[in-house]
Design a protein around this motif. Structure first.
Motif, short mmCIF file in Angstrom:
data_model
loop_
_atom_site.label_atom_id
_atom_site.label_comp_id
_atom_site.label_asym_id
_atom_site.label_seq_id
_atom_site.Cartn_x
_atom_site.Cartn_y
_atom_site.Cartn_z
N GLY A 53 -46.06 6.43 45.35
CA GLY A 53 -44.69 6.38 44.87
C GLY A 53 -43.97 5.09 45.23
N THR A 54 -44.72 4.03 45.44
CA THR A 54 -44.12 2.76 45.85
C THR A 54 -43.15 2.25 44.78
OG1 THR A 54 -44.62 0.54 46.61
CG2 THR A 54 -46.04 1.42 44.90
N ARG A 55 -42.05 1.61 45.23
CA ARG A 55 -40.99 1.22 44.30
C ARG A 55 -40.51 -0.22 44.47
NH1 ARG A 55 -36.27 4.77 45.21
NH2 ARG A 55 -37.18 5.36 47.22
N THR A 72 -49.31 3.51 42.48
CA THR A 72 -47.98 4.10 42.37
C THR A 72 -48.06 5.63 42.39
OG1 THR A 72 -47.23 2.19 41.09
CG2 THR A 72 -45.90 4.19 40.93
N ALA A 73 -49.02 6.19 41.68
CA ALA A 73 -49.16 7.65 41.64
C ALA A 73 -49.54 8.20 43.02
CB ALA A 73 -50.22 8.04 40.62
N LEU A 74 -50.26 7.42 43.80
CA LEU A 74 -50.70 7.91 45.10
C LEU A 74 -49.59 7.83 46.14
CD1 LEU A 74 -54.26 6.36 45.03
CD2 LEU A 74 -53.75 8.81 45.25
N ARG A 131 -44.80 10.90 41.36
CA ARG A 131 -44.79 9.55 41.94
C ARG A 131 -45.08 8.48 40.90
NH1 ARG A 131 -47.52 11.92 47.05
NH2 ARG A 131 -49.32 11.85 45.71
N PRO A 150 -50.87 1.39 38.54
CA PRO A 150 -50.37 2.75 38.30
C PRO A 150 -50.99 3.80 39.22
CG PRO A 150 -50.74 1.64 36.22
CD PRO A 150 -51.25 0.71 37.28
N LEU A 173 -48.89 13.48 42.14
CA LEU A 173 -49.35 12.23 41.53
C LEU A 173 -48.48 11.88 40.32
CD1 LEU A 173 -53.24 12.75 41.57
CD2 LEU A 173 -52.01 10.99 42.83
#
Lengths: 353, 353, 353
Positions: free
Chosen positions: A44-46, A40-42, B227, A37, B224
């Motif tokens: 935005g990988t999807r 992801t927050a850093l 994302r 997480p 953050l």
């Protein structure tokens, strides 16, 4: 108190490295259910495989693997106190191979072998070549890569080491790819959920993709990221000391740029879920907080993996820029790089066939 | 390379939507043990049920459920690349129902059905109405809500769709509430630990509560957060492109405001632990980094849940402001909203009886 | 609506505290697998025992314990709404003892006993002394510490409480240390992985260590941290209200400074893996976003733990500064503190022998 040994690590200088020695790096790090997480927050990988246990399990993983670049940054971060605390510049990477998936709960540790040394002609610094190896708690290699950095000498007058420059491959060969990816059950690979209908066979050599979106980077973000990787390079954290440097401000960790560009590349490469190898990489110019990062990709090679029908490989050039959208695919200008280019990264990605 | 299909998603325009079609959104997302702490770090939420496994288990949950708004943001985030990448404005929400608790380890995915289309009189854009449904890894619906957005047309001259505007309820009825909350063992509900002695029966219609505290928002924080939800709307991330926009800077995701206001509302609504439904919501004005968010609530209805003695429902208006404390309960000014009001949100919360 | 009881917590004033009363604080908090990575991202901490399950398990822990200061901040954060919402200043800590390791999955809650009260001579405020106790989900005490804060009176004219000032130890004695650390299998303690070859016996009283590195603090970072601890003190979050205060801006939570200094201290104290006790601490000057934190340590005592051959204790003074590197070990200037000193912290750390 002159008899007390200084307990502070001031880092190795060029003279301190010995060809062939292996350095055990400190602070093994368990990758936890919180790292995904945060990553992801850093960024935005999807990519669906890393985002979803359900997606990953359907195609044959035991659980969603950790993002390959998170593994890279953690393995890399450990090397900093021993290798690059006194580095002038991070010159390049080569022969990076992701050899085993990493899952939450795995503990990563790193060792580095000194594989080359070459003093500069000025005599005040030298290039140190290392092969760094990341292992999990069972001692299995998850990542192996070569890196070379320019490191200051403690005393410019010290005699030079015997020079040895290692031979490193320009690119990892397709035969070497795929160990970091289990055999996949492709019938369960859902393009609707993955976010792209473009499979391996839909890409052609020479194709260029503008990833369109941009992300502006804040000081707090790159500091959080770089500390997450326990990377201690002070140029990223100390604004007070940075006032006296060439740039006058904190530099953003180059790996942060790679992760931003990789996350942006989802838009156009949504099925390129796994980084199998890093062929090379160059941080062309520094990135600073407040800058906006864009990216584009070029397909350099399309390769089958020997014996595998589930996935194929694309060799991709991933270019990142700052404050310059990539609709015109900026790269070269004369002998150098075009304005705004900050990263020229060459890697192999795997996609479902 | 003219024969190569562009791989980049530029988002749908108004013409691209078909009434009745169902869109499968990309990137299923496993909620992990790291999402709760990150959500806490972003908003400072303090509701005991979501914060503590021990508290949640004592009253009958198998573990602490994930915050309802985190579920909302994740489910919502998936719709952005398909629904609102070319949106001019996010116009409203209705009929949002939280139908099942979500726990760490669950994987969320989203589909949207196009339930309405209406071109604007200017003919250059249209309102798209969708019902978005979030499901867990077992296909069970955890959240269903309607949303309508104003989406640009690719070509202003394209003939309009046949107009259809769906009928949406002004509010979810009490009979529909409570599915997202298991039967609770109220004897174990500890007001000392929950932080409030005020139960459902202590609130009266018309009561207004100033939540007192304020939180200043930083660029790094909202990026953050946004994302984390894999929400890709570029207005939140690209300061370089934003220079050319009306505001000249990045906009903060409206859902970030809802979560901030909800977290602030703990001070006065400490036992309103579960959002059962979203009746409506309007982002009255944009929020920017550096602004300070305050909030107040009004009790709109007090309702029993048919057949349940454990919890009751409050219909609440949650108003958020920027740079304006809420001691005077700012809301309306003439026909419009008062200065500083940024959110007018109407929801049902459950409280222990 | 005059009959409606205000639901908002405005915090206790000095008159509201009663000697001997025990306050149950709200919002128990389960420490999750995401808290460790977030803590690492916020501070860059590198102590191997907390970083690695494999390292911790090899020496006898069931898993990597949570960082002691994360436990402290969570336990402390719960006290804020009841103790220090109307505090003028946080005056000191004493007799802090870490009595049991905390692991991901444990739920922490806090109670405080009022152990002393003393009105100021001006009569508009008073010092409140509390003993705060953090417990896990089984009711076992994990942390106990005394703290005193200067709290405003609601009405300056209210008669004073009978004065009682508790006697608090200047330092925790070595006999009281070690309960928070299981018996360790020292043969498995790997100095290469821990990052330091210096064991307990290598430190001498009077030794001073400059921790060299500096970390610049951003608003987003300290806000994320302070919310992670569910600490609601508004001085850390509300820039709008802060405009009217003495400093004109947000203050950084003092605990954030302690964690930064502790993380910096790894460079020189890499084997000081466990904080066994807090003897005292003083926030000498405020820290603001944009400031750069440095730290140095002095060895105050070297003590054996009765009956234990695995670990020994160092009593350490940890000094943090802002915008002033610590090569000269800044501390005192005349009767006061030297320019730039922000923290004077006295604690016991355990190291392997």
């Amino acid at each position: 108190m002159s008899e007390i040994v200084s307990k502070t690590n001031t880092g190795r200088f060029f003279e301190d490295f010995r060809l062939g020695e292996t350095i055990v790096h400190a602070t093994p790090r368990t990758v936890r259910a919180g790292d995904g997480p945060l990553y992801t927050a850093l960024y935005g990988t999807r990519f669906a495989v890393q985002s979803s246990d359900a997606f990953a399990q359907a195609i044959g993983y035991p659980a969603a693997p950790v993002d390959d670049l998170l593994v890279f940054h953690i393995v890399f971060g450990k090397t900093v106190p021993d290798i690059s605390l006194n580095a002038v510049a991070n010159l390049g990477y080569a022969d990076g191979r992701f050899l085993r998936p990493v899952y939450a709960g795995d503990t990563l540790s790193t060792t580095s072998e000194v594989i080359g040394l070459k003093q500069t002609s000025a005599g005040d610094a030298g290039i140190v070549y290392v092969r760094s190896i990341g292992r999990n708690q069972d001692g299995e290699i998850v990542l192996s890569y070569a890196r070379w950095v320019l490191v200051r000498k403690r005393h410019p007058g010290t005699p030079a080491h015997a020079e040895q420059v290692p031979e490193l491959p320009k690119a990892v060969t397709p035969e070497q790819l795929g160990q970091g990816c289990p055999a996949l059950e492709l019938t369960a690979y859902d393009d609707g959920l993955s976010g792209s209908t473009f499979r391996w066979g839909d890409y052609v050599v020479g194709e260029r993709i503008d990833h369109v979106d941009g992300i502006t980077v804040e000081e707090a973000e790159h500091q959080l990221a770089t500390r997450l990787y326990q990377n201690t390079a002070r140029v990223h954290f100390d604004a007070y000391a940075a006032r006296e440097t060439r740039f006058g401000k904190r530099l953003i960790y180059g790996g942060h740029v790679i992760s931003l560009a990789r996350a942006l590349s989802f838009n156009g490469l949504g099925n390129a879920f796994h980084i199998a190898a890093i062929n090379g990489g160059r941080h062309v110019a520094p990135l600073f907080a407040g800058d906006t990062v864009y990216a584009w990709s070029e397909v350099l090679e399309v390769a089958e993996l020997p014996g595998r029908q589930d996935v194929g490989a694309l060799r991709l050039r991933l270019v990142a820029t700052k404050n310059r959208p990539c609709g015109e695919y900026p790269l070269r200008l004369g002998d150098g790089y075009a304005d705004g280019v900050i990263l020229d990264f060459d890697y192999w990605a795997l996609l479902p066939r």
